[in-house]
Design a protein around this motif. Structure first.
Motif, PDB file in Angstrom:
ATOM      1  N   ILE A 305       0.833  -1.209   0.000  1.00 39.31           N
ATOM      2  CA  ILE A 305       0.000   0.000   0.000  1.00 39.31           C
ATOM      3  C   ILE A 305       0.865   1.254   0.000  1.00 39.31           C
ATOM      4  N   ALA A 306       1.883   1.290   0.856  1.00 40.09           N
ATOM      5  CA  ALA A 306       2.701   2.501   0.979  1.00 40.09           C
ATOM      6  C   ALA A 306       3.474   2.776  -0.295  1.00 40.09           C
ATOM      7  N   CYS A 307       4.123   1.760  -0.843  1.00 41.87           N
ATOM      8  CA  CYS A 307       4.945   1.974  -2.035  1.00 41.87           C
ATOM      9  C   CYS A 307       4.090   2.375  -3.237  1.00 41.87           C
ATOM     10  N   GLN A 308       2.989   1.671  -3.433  1.00 46.55           N
ATOM     11  CA  GLN A 308       2.134   1.987  -4.579  1.00 46.55           C
ATOM     12  C   GLN A 308       1.516   3.380  -4.453  1.00 46.55           C
ATOM     13  N   THR A 309       1.014   3.696  -3.259  1.00 46.35           N
ATOM     14  CA  THR A 309       0.355   4.990  -3.070  1.00 46.35           C
ATOM     15  C   THR A 309       1.358   6.132  -3.130  1.00 46.35           C
ATOM     16  N   PHE A 310       2.524   5.953  -2.517  1.00 44.88           N
ATOM     17  CA  PHE A 310       3.502   7.039  -2.543  1.00 44.88           C
ATOM     18  C   PHE A 310       4.063   7.244  -3.947  1.00 44.88           C
ATOM     19  N   TYR A 311       4.205   6.163  -4.709  1.00 46.67           N
ATOM     20  CA  TYR A 311       4.671   6.306  -6.085  1.00 46.67           C
ATOM     21  C   TYR A 311       3.641   7.064  -6.913  1.00 46.67           C
ATOM     22  N   ALA A 312       2.351   6.755  -6.710  1.00 44.97           N
ATOM     23  CA  ALA A 312       1.301   7.490  -7.410  1.00 44.97           C
ATOM     24  C   ALA A 312       1.283   8.950  -6.976  1.00 44.97           C
ATOM     25  N   PHE A 313       1.563   9.205  -5.698  1.00 43.26           N
ATOM     26  CA  PHE A 313       1.638  10.584  -5.205  1.00 43.26           C
ATOM     27  C   PHE A 313       2.772  11.352  -5.890  1.00 43.26           C
ATOM     28  N   VAL A 314       3.920  10.704  -6.068  1.00 47.95           N
ATOM     29  CA  VAL A 314       5.050  11.356  -6.738  1.00 47.95           C
ATOM     30  C   VAL A 314       4.713  11.638  -8.197  1.00 47.95           C
ATOM     31  N   LEU A 315       4.042  10.683  -8.856  1.00 48.90           N
ATOM     32  CA  LEU A 315       3.682  10.889 -10.258  1.00 48.90           C
ATOM     33  C   LEU A 315       2.722  12.068 -10.422  1.00 48.90           C
ATOM     34  N   ASP A 316       1.757  12.193  -9.491  1.00 46.27           N
ATOM     35  CA  ASP A 316       0.808  13.297  -9.576  1.00 46.27           C
ATOM     36  C   ASP A 316       1.475  14.643  -9.352  1.00 46.27           C
ATOM     37  N   ASN A 317       2.530  14.669  -8.558  1.00 43.21           N
ATOM     38  CA  ASN A 317       3.210  15.925  -8.254  1.00 43.21           C
ATOM     39  C   ASN A 317       4.534  16.068  -9.013  1.00 43.21           C
ATOM     40  N   LEU A 318       4.705  15.230 -10.034  1.00 48.78           N
ATOM     41  CA  LEU A 318       5.976  15.237 -10.750  1.00 48.78           C
ATOM     42  C   LEU A 318       6.212  16.560 -11.481  1.00 48.78           C
ATOM     43  N   GLY A 322       9.310  18.719 -10.933  1.00 47.58           N
ATOM     44  CA  GLY A 322      10.122  19.033 -12.108  1.00 47.58           C
ATOM     45  C   GLY A 322      10.336  20.527 -12.279  1.00 47.58           C
ATOM     46  N   ALA A 323       9.320  21.332 -11.919  1.00 47.86           N
ATOM     47  CA  ALA A 323       9.472  22.784 -12.003  1.00 47.86           C
ATOM     48  C   ALA A 323      10.538  23.271 -11.023  1.00 47.86           C
ATOM     49  N   LEU A 324      10.526  22.718  -9.798  1.00 51.87           N
ATOM     50  CA  LEU A 324      11.569  23.078  -8.827  1.00 51.87           C
ATOM     51  C   LEU A 324      12.937  22.653  -9.333  1.00 51.87           C
ATOM     52  N   LYS A 325      12.979  21.488  -9.978  1.00 49.66           N
ATOM     53  CA  LYS A 325      14.244  21.010 -10.521  1.00 49.66           C
ATOM     54  C   LYS A 325      14.722  21.900 -11.658  1.00 49.66           C
ATOM     55  N   ALA A 326      13.775  22.393 -12.488  1.00 57.26           N
ATOM     56  CA  ALA A 326      14.135  23.280 -13.594  1.00 57.26           C
ATOM     57  C   ALA A 326      14.629  24.632 -13.092  1.00 57.26           C
ATOM     58  N   MET A 327      14.141  25.062 -11.911  1.00 52.59           N
ATOM     59  CA  MET A 327      14.577  26.341 -11.351  1.00 52.59           C
ATOM     60  C   MET A 327      15.920  26.248 -10.643  1.00 52.59           C
ATOM     61  N   GLY A 328      16.476  25.027 -10.572  1.00 51.92           N
ATOM     62  CA  GLY A 328      17.824  24.890 -10.025  1.00 51.92           C
ATOM     63  C   GLY A 328      17.944  24.093  -8.750  1.00 51.92           C
ATOM     64  N   ILE A 398      12.131   8.603  -5.484  1.00 48.57           N
ATOM     65  CA  ILE A 398      13.406   9.259  -5.794  1.00 48.57           C
ATOM     66  C   ILE A 398      13.946   8.761  -7.129  1.00 48.57           C
ATOM     67  N   ILE A 399      13.828   7.456  -7.363  1.00 47.25           N
ATOM     68  CA  ILE A 399      14.304   6.911  -8.645  1.00 47.25           C
ATOM     69  C   ILE A 399      13.517   7.508  -9.803  1.00 47.25           C
ATOM     70  N   ARG A 400      12.203   7.608  -9.645  1.00 45.57           N
ATOM     71  CA  ARG A 400      11.395   8.186 -10.736  1.00 45.57           C
ATOM     72  C   ARG A 400      11.728   9.662 -10.932  1.00 45.57           C
ATOM     73  N   LEU A 401      11.959  10.387  -9.861  1.00 43.48           N
ATOM     74  CA  LEU A 401      12.276  11.806  -9.971  1.00 43.48           C
ATOM     75  C   LEU A 401      13.637  12.029 -10.602  1.00 43.48           C
ATOM     76  N   SER A 402      14.596  11.179 -10.295  1.00 43.13           N
ATOM     77  CA  SER A 402      15.939  11.350 -10.847  1.00 43.13           C
ATOM     78  C   SER A 402      15.963  11.135 -12.358  1.00 43.13           C
TER      79      SER A 402
END
Length: 412
Positions: A305-318, A322-328, A398-402
């Protein structure tokens, strides 16, 4: 100011503008986490369920193992001497009555008394039968007598009177015909067609077999029990002053050929009867597998439950990440935000799970069952397990964000 120094100052100002302070990052992480209410509640629910299963099942297992050593706690004696093939306290291989004198003859022994312990049936006035744990102790010294009598419910010395017994609080519940006619001091029932009159009520730990404890004298216990060639269940003893229980146990085994154990209630020894009893049940029964399976299921459910839900949470806020990552903002700081979010959810879920387990414990302790014992190691281990689940969930994010390129933010 030189051109180089001016350039460095401008670069530092821009870096501060791009990289927010820690407090802003924490606020942003919490706002992002609590903003997605559905996934936040799903994460908390999964970790709550995993915590409750792990802590509750582990505590009930510990309580059940404590019940297996109830006789050692109810019949207090530093040393137990039993037949050489006995491995746990609930196993009784009868010995000869002369073995008491053999143990007494050991120089390291201060005193040694006979003990009878066995399961018998009580016949009530209405003809019903109830199973009890009958304990017979020495009439002169009363060694092995219950340590806590219920105030105002009889005296221990009255056990020396004819046909008398002392029962525990569970016996009052089990042997009573109804609430209007409870068993108490003065009540009479039969054990093996021999009269038994209650002269006291004591406090005692429940037996693993589920039956209440009844104390009487050793000679009377032999009358209550069906006759056999050998009736002595064990010899309880204590070492002389200046001799440790370990040394006394070694000396008893050396001189008598019997097996001697240290009662864990009087200190840990190399031959602890409590430890030996618990390990016997762990190796020879399916109890550890049953409870262990439930704990593993709780861990798997938490991970799923935790891994699946948190991964979906990261995808929704990607796109926001990504905008924060683009700003540096660096991958390290973004990863710290995800780890902080996972740890926050884990702490809340663990706290709610521990609170629910405490509520279950209050009900269990009030009713007396199921057995519930929670040593401090259980919540500590459960907390580490829950945080491990959270770290696995954060690692997937973290892996998906990287792998996410900042330029993908502007492709839309």
């Amino acid at each position: 100011m030189s051109r180089v120094a001016r350039s460095r100052a401008i670069a530092k100002i821009r870096l501060r503008e791009v990289v927010p302070p820690i407090s802003c990052m924490i606020g942003l992480a919490l706002k992002m986490l609590f903003g997605d209410t559905a996934k936040y509640l799903m994460l908390v629910a999964g970790l709550f369920f995993a915590t409750f299963l792990i802590v509750q099942q582990a505590s009930v297992f510990c309580g059940l193992m404590m019940w297996t050593t109830a006789t050692l706690k109810n019949v207090a004696a530093p040393i137990y001497v039993v037949e050489e093939r006995v491995e746990q306290i609930n196993e009784t291989n009868p010995m000869r009555d002369t073995d008491v004198a053999r143990v007494r003859s050991v120089s390291a022994v201060r005193w040694a008394m006979p003990l009878y312990s066995g399961i018998q049936r009580v016949r009530l006035s209405n003809g019903a039968f109830k199973t009890v744990q009958l304990v017979g102790i020495d009439a002169a010294s009363l060694a092995g007598a219950p340590g806590r009598m219920v105030p105002g419910k009889g005296r221990l010395e009255d056990l020396r009177l004819p046909n008398t017994v002392i029962i525990d609080e569970l016996a009052v519940e089990r042997l009573s015909l109804d609430k209007e006619h409870p068993v108490g001091v003065g009540s009479i029932f039969e054990i093996n067609d021999v009269e038994a009159r209650v002269v006291g009520i004591c406090k005692a730990m429940r037996s693993f077999t589920g039956g209440p404890y009844i104390w009487t004298t050793y000679e009377r216990a032999l009358q209550y029990a069906p006759p056999q060639r050998k009736m002595l269940s064990a010899v309880i003893a204590a070492p002389i002053e200046g001799v440790s229980v370990d040394d006394a146990v070694i000396e008893i085994e050396k001189q008598t050929g019997l097996r001697a154990y240290v009662n864990g209630e009087f200190g840990k020894g190399t031959k602890d009867f409590s430890t030996s009893t618990v390990w016997w049940y762990v190796k020879n029964t399916g109890i550890p597998i049953s409870f262990g399976t439930t704990v593993i299921i709780g861990f798997i459910v938490g991970v799923a439950i935790a891994c699946q839900t948190f991964y979906a949470f990261v995808l929704d806020n990607l796109k926001h990440l990504g905008a924060l990552k683009a700003m540096g903002m660096s991958n390290f700081r973004l990863s710290m935000m995800l780890i902080f979010q996972a740890l926050t959810v884990g702490l809340i879920g663990f706290g709610l799970g521990l609170l629910a387990t405490s509520g279950f414990a209050m009900g269990a302790l009030e009713k007396g069952q199921p057995p519930f014992v929670m040593p401090w190691q259980i919540p500590v281990v459960a907390f580490c397990v829950i945080q491990l689940i959270c770290m696995l969930a954060a690692l997937m994010g973290i892996i998906r964000l990287s792998l996410y390129e900042p330029a993908m933010v502007f492709r839309a």
